[in-house]
Design an enzyme around this catalytic site. Structure first.
Site, PDB file in Angstrom:
ATOM      1  N   SER A   1      -3.405   7.247  -2.362  1.00 13.23           N
ATOM      2  CA  SER A   1      -3.042   6.325  -1.284  1.00 13.23           C
ATOM      3  C   SER A   1      -2.371   5.048  -1.776  1.00 13.23           C
ATOM      4  CB  SER A   1      -4.291   5.966  -0.465  1.00 13.23           C
ATOM      5  OG  SER A   1      -5.247   5.334  -1.283  1.00 13.23           O
TER       6      SER A   1
ATOM      7  N   LYS B   1     -10.614   0.662   4.911  1.00 13.37           N
ATOM      8  CA  LYS B   1      -9.511  -0.120   4.352  1.00 13.37           C
ATOM      9  C   LYS B   1      -9.095  -1.232   5.310  1.00 13.37           C
ATOM     10  CE  LYS B   1      -7.709   3.793   1.677  1.00 13.37           C
ATOM     11  NZ  LYS B   1      -6.593   4.731   1.482  1.00 13.37           N
TER      12      LYS B   1
END
Length: 771
Positions: A676, A719
């Site tokens: 990511s 996140k």
């Protein structure tokens, strides 16, 4: 008849004992008046008058508590014992009768008439009586077997009637009343006659005892013989199949009362018949009996009634657990459908989430909400298939597996069965326990689950199986396919605040003996406890921190004599010490080659800076920061994209030949991996190579391809919360993750300008400040 005189002697009461003239006696003296009497006697020719108490329990006897007749004794030995006790050795001299008590304190002193035996008038009568008494004593000794031959021979040597009566009384009589009666008799002939009467009685009783003992022995031998014969008859009847013993009859009765299925009933009857033909002492008997008992101990047909009240279920689930809405919603849905369809099969759920978020405790709450029994099996470290399915009966010490044992423990066919830590099973040469669970966790097959030990179909379809795991990666795909996955995400800061306020702190205050409301803590202090002293996805460390605050507060309040305490920032620092964790604020000014990325860790989301710099060299790409293989490949893909699109970025085609590029992810001691960070790598490379600054109010996440496409990632909620804590204003996410924004709290989304992107160029346009 007797020779008498009077003497003034100290009186020493005896409790539970007596002395005759001519006897030696050891006894201990501890009472103060008795010690004083002994001291007085030692000063007066060492003579003392010993007399028995009427009642042994009298602690401080007076004149009225003593017998009238006693024994005048000579003190032969005095020995001091540890403490205040004295041990005496005395020898009886003659009988004495109390005529007048002269004093009672500090010791008793009396005028005692001394009674000595005189010779009998008729020597022939005395000799005849002595011989009769000796013969009777010899008969008594032979009948009772309680007297030694030496004692009998010593009795034969005595000729005086009075001395013989006293010696016989001392050796034969055990009752204090009879001994005192002999002592009271001052006439030696009458005394010996009384002894002869008692000897005749005791001899008759001894003969009767011998006869009774002989009859008892004979009866015991007969009972043993009868038992042996009955056992033989029982074995013969069992061999002929005519009659079961009591244990087999009880097992057969239990079998008739148990609603077994057809196969189980047939096998149970077969085993009972075999048990009836097996000798009770053989090992096969115990094995068959244990097997039948296991079958009958299972809860065939027994079920608990579900509580289908949706409101009560919501109340129970919300009582001890904050958040976890998806789990609670799924349970309420199950109850609603169960009201409409009574024979609904039990669901097979898998709660996946980081440690400490309450997966195991919510399962217990589910069992309480349904009013079902709860069974738990921890699968962490299980490597043997027999733990699940049991051992076959051919093995020594074989037992059923944990599934059957759990059903026996629950006592119902529809418990809530928890498989804890299902992702931590492993396989070795003993088999694969995960494969053994495939049948159990399959709603189409578990209605006829067969354990290796029982080898009978057992219905598990009504059981609500719930499993927990920290990660899906280590769960085998066939097993994963059989379960309905429900993610239990890590808690947000706001959720942790509510959990700490509503559940953890009140619980710890109660457990540490403090009164409710004795600690006053504001939300700001709670947030400091969460952010400064814990770094986790769950709340286990937070609960330990709350417990530490309560312990320290208890000490502080006791030291200062306070009943309440307000915890402010300074006090929290005093109680817990300096904060362990500090979140670095992102820089405000744009920076070249520095990009804010977002990472998902085991303790939730974290901000992850990626730094990039270019320097003269030979075109090498250097990666540091303990990057995993996947993250290194993302960096190489990012560098390849930058080289392929150098003209779009305003770079020369061969720009890489004269430079080296170094990409570093800070906190180098912490391993990092995952795809990511791809968009973050490209943005950092583009900024470092073109000299264009990166906005530090922007954070990003997303996987990239060589063509520049931005692919979706996992852990968006965590996140996003990390970006929220860091004060980020703009958040760049993959377009395909737009659907995941529904799971993020509204108060968090309002703080961001969220930009979903499909291509890397959109990321660069947002993050870079074009010159």
């Amino acid at each position: 008849m007797r020779n008498t005189s009077v003497a003034e002697l100290p009186v020493l009461p005896l409790r539970g004992m007596m002395i005759f003239p001519g006897m030696l006696l050891h006894f201990d003296v501890g009472r103060q008046r008795s010690i004083a009497a002994l001291e007085q006697g030692m000063m007066n020719d060492q003579r003392i008058f010993l007399v028995s108490q009427i009642k042994d329990e009298t602690e401080d006897p007076g004149p009225e508590d003593l017998c009238e007749v006693g024994t005048i004794a000579q003190v032969r030995q005095v020995m001091n014992l540890p403490g205040e006790n004295i041990r005496l050795l005395v020898e009886g001299e003659s009988r004495g009768v109390i005529r007048q008590m002269l004093q009672t304190d500090p010791f008793m002193k009396a005028s005692v008439q001394i009674c000595r035996d005189r010779k009998p008038r008729s020597r022939a009568d005395a000799d005849a009586l002595v011989r009769t008494a000796q013969d009777l004593f010899e008969s008594y000794a032979l009948a009772s077997q309680r007297v030694s031959q030496e004692t009998v021979e010593s009795i034969r040597s005595l000729e005086a009637p009075g001395d013989l009566a006293d010696v016989l009384a001392a050796n034969m009589l055990s009752k204090r009343e009879e001994r005192q009666e002999i002592l009271n008799e001052l006439n030696p002939m009458r005394r010996l006659e009384r002894i002869c009467v008692i000897l005749m009685r005791e001899t008759d009783m001894a003969d009767t005892e011998k006869q009774i003992q002989a009859r008892i022995k004979k009866q015991v031998e007969k009972n043993q013989k009868d038992y042996y014969l009955r056992e033989q008859i029982k074995a013969i009847q069992t061999e002929l199949g005519d009659q079961d013993d009591a244990e087999i009859a009880e097992l057969r009765q239990r079998m008739e009362a148990t609603p077994l299925n057809e196969e189980a009933r047939g096998k149970c009857e077969k085993e009972l018949d075999r048990l009836g033909r097996t000798p009770p002492g053989s090992p096969e008997f115990a094995l068959s009996q244990t097997y039948i008992e296991w079958i009958l101990d299972l809860p065939w047909g027994r079920e608990t009634t579900d509580n289908l009240d949706l409101g009560r279920a919501r109340e129970v689930l919300n009582r001890d657990h904050y958040g976890m809405e998806e789990v609670k919603e799924r349970i309420v849905e199950y109850l609603a459908v169960l009201q409409l369809k009574k024979d609904l099969k039990g669901p097979i759920l898998c709660f996946v989430g980081p440690p400490g978020v309450g997966k195991t405790s919510i399962v217990k709450a589910i069992a309480e909400a349904l009013d079902r029994k709860f069974v738990q099996m921890s699968l962490g470290g299980v490597r043997d298939e027999a733990e699940i399915r049991g051992h076959r009966r051919t093995y020594i010490g074989s037992i059923p597996g944990r599934i059957i044992y759990g059903m026996k423990q629950a006592g119902t066919m529809n418990p809530v069965f928890l498989f804890d830590e299902i992702d931590k099973m492993s396989a070795d040469f003993r088999g694969n326990p995960a494969a053994a669970l495939l049948e159990v966790l399959d709603a189409e097959q578990n209605n006829a689950f067969r354990d290796h030990y029982l080898e009978l179909p057992f219905d598990l379809s009504k059981v609500m199986f719930i499993t927990t795991a920290n990660s899906m990666e280590t769960i085998q795909l066939p097993l994963l396919d059989r379960m309905e996955l429900i993610e239990v995400p890590s808690y947000t800061e706001e959720e942790k605040l509510q959990i700490l306020k509503r559940h953890l702190m009140p619980k710890q205050i109660l457990e540490h003996g403090l009164k409710a409301g004795s600690l006053k803590i504001s939300d700001a202090i709670y947030r400091t406890m969460i952010e400064g002293y814990t770094r986790e996805s769950g709340v286990r460390t937070l609960e330990r921190t709350a417990a530490k605050v309560c312990r320290k507060a208890a000490v502080y309040m006791l030291d200062h004599g306070k009943k309440t305490m307000t915890v402010n920032a300074a006090m929290l620092h005093e109680l817990l010490g300096a904060p362990r964790y500090h979140r670095e604020e992102p820089e405000k000014e744009p920076r070249i080659g520095v990009v804010n990325g977002l990472a998902y860790t085991s303790v939730g989301g974290e901000m992850l800076e990626v730094e990039c710099t270019a320097m003269p060299g030979k075109g090498q790409l250097k990666l540091t920061g303990q990057l995993g293989d996947v993250m290194k490949e993302s960096a190489e893909a990012a560098f390849s994209w930058v080289r392929a699109h150098s003209q779009e970025l305003g770079l020369k085609d061969d720009f890489y030949k004269d430079i080296d590029v170094h990409v570093h992810v800070p906190e180098g001691a912490v391993p990092k991996d995952g795809p990511s960070a791809g968009v973050t790598m490209i943005t950092a490379l583009a900024s470092a190579l073109t000299g264009q600054p990166v906005r530090q109010t922007v954070a990003m996440t997303g996987e990239i391809t060589l063509r520049g496409r931005v692919l979706p990632i996992g852990g968006l909620k965590e996140k996003t919360l990390a970006a929220y804590r860091a004060g980020i204003k703009t958040l760049v996410i993959p377009e395909e993750n737009r659907k995941d924004l529904e799971k993020i709290p509204e108060y968090v989304l309002k703080c961001f300008d969220i930009i979903p992107v499909r291509e890397i160029q959109e990321v660069l346009n947002t993050a870079l400040i074009r010159k």
